[in-house]
Motif scaffolding. Sequence first.
Motif, mmCIF file in Angstrom:
data_model
loop_
_atom_site.group_PDB
_atom_site.id
_atom_site.type_symbol
_atom_site.label_atom_id
_atom_site.label_comp_id
_atom_site.label_asym_id
_atom_site.label_seq_id
_atom_site.Cartn_x
_atom_site.Cartn_y
_atom_site.Cartn_z
ATOM 1 N N SER A 236 0.840 -1.199 0.000
ATOM 2 C CA SER A 236 0.000 0.000 0.000
ATOM 3 C C SER A 236 0.875 1.248 0.000
ATOM 4 C CB SER A 236 -0.943 -0.030 1.197
ATOM 5 O OG SER A 236 -1.716 -1.209 1.129
ATOM 6 N N ARG A 237 1.945 1.240 0.801
ATOM 7 C CA ARG A 237 2.850 2.401 0.801
ATOM 8 C C ARG A 237 3.558 2.553 -0.543
ATOM 9 N NH1 ARG A 237 5.978 2.964 6.527
ATOM 10 N NH2 ARG A 237 7.204 4.410 5.271
ATOM 11 N N ALA A 238 3.708 1.436 -1.274
ATOM 12 C CA ALA A 238 4.316 1.515 -2.611
ATOM 13 C C ALA A 238 3.261 1.882 -3.666
ATOM 14 C CB ALA A 238 4.988 0.194 -2.958
ATOM 15 N N GLY A 239 2.032 2.194 -3.221
ATOM 16 C CA GLY A 239 1.032 2.747 -4.139
ATOM 17 C C GLY A 239 -0.041 1.781 -4.604
ATOM 18 N N ASP A 450 -7.915 -13.970 9.453
ATOM 19 C CA ASP A 450 -7.789 -12.521 9.605
ATOM 20 C C ASP A 450 -7.865 -11.859 8.228
ATOM 21 O OD1 ASP A 450 -7.519 -10.161 10.926
ATOM 22 O OD2 ASP A 450 -5.526 -10.593 11.765
ATOM 23 N N VAL A 451 -8.343 -10.637 8.223
ATOM 24 C CA VAL A 451 -8.358 -9.846 6.986
ATOM 25 C C VAL A 451 -7.699 -8.508 7.313
ATOM 26 C CG1 VAL A 451 -9.811 -8.777 5.206
ATOM 27 C CG2 VAL A 451 -10.518 -10.941 6.247
ATOM 28 N N ILE A 452 -6.622 -8.203 6.623
ATOM 29 C CA ILE A 452 -5.853 -6.970 6.913
ATOM 30 C C ILE A 452 -5.929 -6.079 5.672
ATOM 31 C CG2 ILE A 452 -3.537 -6.106 7.464
ATOM 32 C CD1 ILE A 452 -3.165 -9.222 8.449
ATOM 33 N N ARG A 453 -6.639 -4.962 5.814
ATOM 34 C CA ARG A 453 -6.848 -4.074 4.651
ATOM 35 C C ARG A 453 -5.972 -2.838 4.792
ATOM 36 N NH1 ARG A 453 -12.088 -5.428 6.157
ATOM 37 N NH2 ARG A 453 -13.018 -6.944 4.745
ATOM 38 N N ARG A 454 -5.360 -2.433 3.706
ATOM 39 C CA ARG A 454 -4.568 -1.189 3.713
ATOM 40 C C ARG A 454 -4.848 -0.419 2.415
ATOM 41 N NH1 ARG A 454 -4.046 -2.672 8.133
ATOM 42 N NH2 ARG A 454 -2.183 -3.051 9.368
ATOM 43 N N GLU A 455 -5.238 0.837 2.597
ATOM 44 C CA GLU A 455 -5.422 1.723 1.443
ATOM 45 C C GLU A 455 -4.072 2.310 1.047
ATOM 46 O OE1 GLU A 455 -8.311 2.782 -0.173
ATOM 47 O OE2 GLU A 455 -9.341 1.187 0.909
ATOM 48 N N ALA A 456 -3.935 2.657 -0.194
ATOM 49 C CA ALA A 456 -2.697 3.366 -0.585
ATOM 50 C C ALA A 456 -2.753 4.765 0.004
ATOM 51 C CB ALA A 456 -2.597 3.435 -2.085
ATOM 52 N N PRO A 457 -1.599 5.349 0.414
ATOM 53 C CA PRO A 457 -1.625 6.683 1.029
ATOM 54 C C PRO A 457 -2.074 7.751 0.042
ATOM 55 C CG PRO A 457 0.640 5.885 0.746
ATOM 56 C CD PRO A 457 -0.262 4.787 0.306
#
Length: 457
Positions: A236-239, A450-457
Motif C-alpha cells: 500500500s505504501r508503494a502505491g 484474519d483480513v488486513i486491509r490497507r489503502e494506498a496513502p
Amino acid sequence: MTFRALPQELIRAKRDGQALSPEAIGELVGGIADGSLSDAQVGALAMAIFLNGMNAAETVALTEAVRDSGEVLAWRGLGEGLDLPGPVLDKHSTGGVGDLVSLVLGPWIAACGGYVPMVSGRGLGHTGGTLDKLEAIPGYDIAPTRQRLRTLVREAGVAIVGQTAELAPADRRLYAIRDVTATVESLPLIVSSILGKKLACGLDALVMDVKSGSGAFMPTLEKSRELAQTIAEVASRAGTPTTALLTDMSQPLAPCAGNAVEVREAIDLLLCNKRGGRLLEVTRTLAAELLLAGKLAGKLAESRDAALALLDERLASGAAAERFARMVAGLGGPADLLERPERHLPRAPVVRPVHAARSGRVTRMDTRAVGLAVVTLGGGRRAPSDAIDHSVGLTGIAALGDAVDGERPLAWVHAASEADAERAASQLRAAIEVNDVAPEGVVLPTLIQDVIRREAP
Ligand code: URA
C-alpha cells in the motif's frame, strides 16, 4: 550502475545496523540488476539484511526498486481504445497444497469486470505451482508475446502466464543468490521479492493469501501474521492498495492435489458441478476483497454484500467458466476443454484408494507431507530441471473431522506405477492422523483467520 558511494560502504552500513536511504537502496538494486554488483557483494548484502532487518521505509524502497528494476506494465495512457476500461487486479498466495484459487479467481474476477494479468510461478518444495497446473492443459502457452498478453487481457479479462525476463530482473538474481547463501527467510527480502514481481504488472489493487498451518511457507501463525501485515503495509505504501488474508493450510485447501486433477477441480467449480467447500469459500472471499478495491479505475462493488452477490451471479450464469475457456483457447489450449476435460487432461495409469491403518476420524494432518507425496509421485520437482508428470496426484482427500474406514479411504492415489502408488500410500498414512474420537472431539481450524486491509496513502 553509477554509485555515489562505494557499494562496499553501503553494505558495511547495513552490516553495522544502519538504515539505508531510498537512493542507496535504488543504487544497490540497480547494481544487482545490471551485474555491476558481484555475486559476493549481493550475498553479503543479503546476509546483512537478513541479520539486521530493514525498517518499513527501507522495505518500501527495496520493493519499489525491485519493481522498477525492469519493465513495469502499463494499462492506461496508451491511447484511445487501448486503455483497459476496468481495474487491473491480481492475487498472490504464499503457496500451499490443493491451492488452486488462482485458476478459479482469475476468470471469476474477469467475469465481474476486472482485468487480471496474473504472473504465476512453478511449484516450490511441497507446494504446487499454478504454471505447472496450467501446463497440464495440452497446448497452453505460458509465455505469450507481450502483444498477445495485452490482447488476451483486454479480450478475455484474464491471462495467467509465467514471469518474463523483463519483469523485476533484480529479483531473479537476488533470489538465486539468497537460495545458496541461507538468506531466504528474511521478512524484508521475502516481501520485496513477492511484491516487486507482482507490482511490476501495473496493478490497481492486490489481494494476498498468506497461509498458516502445517502446509504453510511460514513456520508459525505469528510469522504468517507478521508476513500478512507487512505485505499489506508495504504494498500500500508503494502505491497499490492491498488486502492480506490469513487463511488456514493445516489441511489441503481442495480435496485434491496434483496438476491435471487440480485443473479438473477448477473446471468443476467454475461449471458449478461442485458447490461449497473450503476452496470456494477462500476464493470467494479473496475475490470479494478485489471487487471492493481497485480505487483508480473505480470499484466493481460498493459493499461486501454487493460484491458477493455479483460473484455468485457470475459463477451461476457460467460467465466465469466462459472467461476461463476464453483464456485457455487464447493461449493455445483446446477450445472444448470445459465440455470434454477427460479428452484433454492426462490421466494416470494407476488409480487406487488408500485406506487408513485403522478406522476413526481424521484429527490432524501434516499437510507439507501430503504435498511431498505428490512430489514423490512425480507431480513436483526435486531439482529445478526435473520434468513433471501432470497426470499424477491425489483426489478425494479426506478432510479434518471426516470418518475413514475400510469403505472410505484417506484419498485416491493417481500414480504412474503400482510401486509409486504404494510409496505414496505409505507417505499418506504417515501424514494423516486417524483417531477414535467423536465428531465434536476434532477441533476444526478457522478457515479465514484474519483480513488486513490497507489503502494506498
Ligand atoms: N516467494 C518469492 O517470490 N520470494 C520469496 O522470497 C519467497 C517466496
